[in-house]
Scaffold this motif. Structure first.
Motif, mmCIF file in Angstrom:
data_model
loop_
_atom_site.group_PDB
_atom_site.id
_atom_site.type_symbol
_atom_site.label_atom_id
_atom_site.label_comp_id
_atom_site.label_asym_id
_atom_site.label_seq_id
_atom_site.Cartn_x
_atom_site.Cartn_y
_atom_site.Cartn_z
ATOM 1 N N ARG A 222 -6.101 43.620 -3.909
ATOM 2 C CA ARG A 222 -5.360 44.035 -5.108
ATOM 3 C C ARG A 222 -5.483 45.527 -5.409
ATOM 4 O O ARG A 222 -4.847 46.027 -6.341
ATOM 5 C CB ARG A 222 -5.766 43.198 -6.317
ATOM 6 C CG ARG A 222 -7.221 43.271 -6.679
ATOM 7 C CD ARG A 222 -7.461 42.575 -8.015
ATOM 8 N NE ARG A 222 -8.846 42.690 -8.390
ATOM 9 C CZ ARG A 222 -9.760 41.756 -8.185
ATOM 10 N NH1 ARG A 222 -9.408 40.622 -7.631
ATOM 11 N NH2 ARG A 222 -11.003 41.934 -8.554
ATOM 12 N N GLN A 223 -6.303 46.252 -4.653
ATOM 13 C CA GLN A 223 -6.396 47.713 -4.857
ATOM 14 C C GLN A 223 -5.370 48.456 -3.991
ATOM 15 O O GLN A 223 -5.339 49.673 -3.971
ATOM 16 C CB GLN A 223 -7.801 48.235 -4.531
ATOM 17 C CG GLN A 223 -8.931 47.375 -5.018
ATOM 18 C CD GLN A 223 -8.933 47.147 -6.522
ATOM 19 O OE1 GLN A 223 -7.966 47.405 -7.222
ATOM 20 N NE2 GLN A 223 -10.016 46.637 -7.024
ATOM 21 N N ASP A 235 -5.824 52.084 -6.099
ATOM 22 C CA ASP A 235 -6.924 52.090 -7.071
ATOM 23 C C ASP A 235 -8.086 52.899 -6.495
ATOM 24 O O ASP A 235 -8.737 52.480 -5.552
ATOM 25 C CB ASP A 235 -7.365 50.647 -7.346
ATOM 26 C CG ASP A 235 -8.354 50.583 -8.485
ATOM 27 O OD1 ASP A 235 -8.858 51.640 -8.905
ATOM 28 O OD2 ASP A 235 -8.628 49.473 -8.963
#
Ligand SMILES: Nc1ncnc2c1ncn2[C@@H]1O[C@H](COP(=O)(O)OP(=O)(O)O)[C@@H](O)[C@H]1O
Ligand SMILES: [Mg+2]
Length: 441
Positions: A222-223, A235
């Motif tokens: 998810r980064q 991120d």
């Protein structure tokens, strides 16, 4: 009277004392909390100072892109229309903003409902202070995005203080789509290899970046986002720019749930190469393990296995790993891995040039580039003919001039079609036993 009054007085006095003590304790506590918050703010400021190119600079420079044509000015932010929520995490929220006629962009700002903000408010009860504290993470990300530029790091198009929402600092980024592991698992090997290769190129850059060797502490899918199929890191607030310090080798342990690795404590008292190896093992356990071996072309499997082995055991560093990936890419592009294909297989097909098939009866295959039918990438028409031969439903295939990221052709396989229409960019290959049908058309 006095006998009834004195106990009352005692109670009142006691209550008063309790109140004074409670009040001063609260005051003392809030003073204490204020001090801690200030210390944390100072520590965050200190953390990001070394990232600035000049020693005294503590303000972010205008835009990351300078005179770059992609740069978006803060004045344009007011005209942007927020179209959708793209994602949010513990610290930040990302929305899609439209700015016609240009492409839409992603706006990143502090997530006021995120865990970071919530935890800070619980501890300090200071909305302004907490906003500042959490904003430091976004500031850190912006300065890192300015300093670290690579095709596999999201592009910063600009940043603004107190943007249109009045919600403090906003980063303006190129827009991607969140990386969905489940979706990637269903995509062709070529696309999964692309994601892994992008990650390895990124980690190679990070291991020798202008700021030193950078470790990504929060390393999860998810980064990252995908931009036109290319993996990009978005991120960066949990990036660690310094190698860990140590007194002895025992301080240089990399611990993962299933494996531990130990490193050498150098004379300079740092765990040398630990950031690089941490990233590489995370790449193995979060990406390679799921994306790389499955359905790799048979001739490339030994090379893939070698990579899985060396990264899973951290036998080699990122530079050798990158070399191994580039070698696979080279072979895959050149088609050398297909040398064993029977060259005469194409003789079983009649080529009808300048047409495409209409009313095709498609069948599905896996993993296809299209959900509607069977669309696969091929190095040559011979490879397509070989695939058609191996699929019982296949009676023809169409090759268009569309290519994948490695330059391979996209071929669409059909079980039948009703007629052919002119199309200069397409060639239809019909299995010979069906060719009589074409002559009739
Ligand atoms: N440029 C972008 N385009 C599209 N989605 C993005 C972009 N950047 C981030 N996102 C999405 O927003 C989510 C939150 O962003 P992130 O920077 O990871 O915040 P946090 O630090 O709170 O985890 C990400 O998980 C990702 O899905
Ligand atoms: Mg995140």
């Amino acid at each position: 009277m006095s006998s009834t009054r004195s106990p009352l007085c005692a109670v009142a006095l006691f209550a008063f004392v309790v109140l004074v003590v409670a009040f001063s304790t609260r005051n003392w506590r809030s003073e204490d909390a204020k001090k801690t918050l200030l210390e944390e703010l100072r520590a965050r400021q200190q953390e990001i100072l070394p990232f600035y190119p000049t020693k005294d600079g503590d303000t972010l420079s205008g835009t990351s892109a300078g005179s770059d044509v992609d740069a978006v000015a803060c004045s344009q932010l007011a005209r942007m229309q927020i179209a959708a929520l793209l994602g949010s995490g513990y610290t930040k929220t990302v929305v899609q903003a439209l700015l016609p006629p240009g492409p839409s962009v992603a706006l990143k700002s502090v997530n006021h409902r995120g865990s970071d903000m919530r935890q800070c408010l619980e501890q300090f009860h200071d909305p302004m202070g907490c906003h500042q504290l959490v904003s430091f993470k976004l500031k850190k990300e912006i300065i890192l995005l300015q300093r670290l530029q690579h095709p596999n790091i999201i592009k910063l198009k600009g940043h603004c203080q107190d943007g249109r929402t009045g919600r403090g600092i906003t980063a303006i980024l190129e827009q991607g789509t969140p990386l969905e592991m489940i979706q990637l698992l269903q995509s062709p090997w070529e696309e999964r290899f692309r994601v892994c290769l992008g990650l390895v190129r990124l980690l190679h850059y990070l291991s020798q970046s202008p700021l030193g060797s950078v470790a990504l502490l929060d390393f999860q899918s998810r980064q990252f986002v995908l931009v036109d199929g290319e993996l990009k890191l978005t991120d960066l607030d949990d990036a660690n720019v310094k190698e860990p310090t140590c007194q002895s080798d025992s301080d240089c342990m990399l611990q993962f749930p299933l494996r531990n690795f130990s490193f050498h404590c150098s004379e300079q008292r740092i765990c040398e190469g630990m950031n690089e190896m941490r990233n590489l093992y995370n790449a193995y356990r979060y990406f390679f393990m799921y994306l790389l071996p499955h359905q790799a072309p048979p001739m490339l499997q030994p090379l893939v296995k070698e990579i899985m082995n060396s990264t899973g055991e951290l036998k080699k560093g990122i530079a050798s790993t990158l070399e191994a990936f580039e070698e696979i890419l080279h072979i895959f592009k050149s088609g050398h891995h297909l040398e064993n294909l029977p060259p005469l297989v194409i003789r079983d097909y009649v080529a009808v040039r300048g047409v495409s098939s209409v009313g095709s009866v498609n069948y599905r295959c896996w993993p296809s580039y299209s959900h509607q039918g069977c669309v696969l990438s091929v190095h040559s028409v011979t490879e397509a003919a070989d695939i058609c031969r191996s699929q019982p439903q296949c009676s023809s295939f169409t090759v268009q001039d569309q290519r994948t990221w490695t330059g391979r052709l996209l071929a669409s396989f059909q079980s039948s079609f009703s007629h052919l229409v002119p199309d200069v960019n397409s060639v239809v290959y019909v299995r010979k036993m069906k060719a009589s049908l074409v002559q009739a058309l």
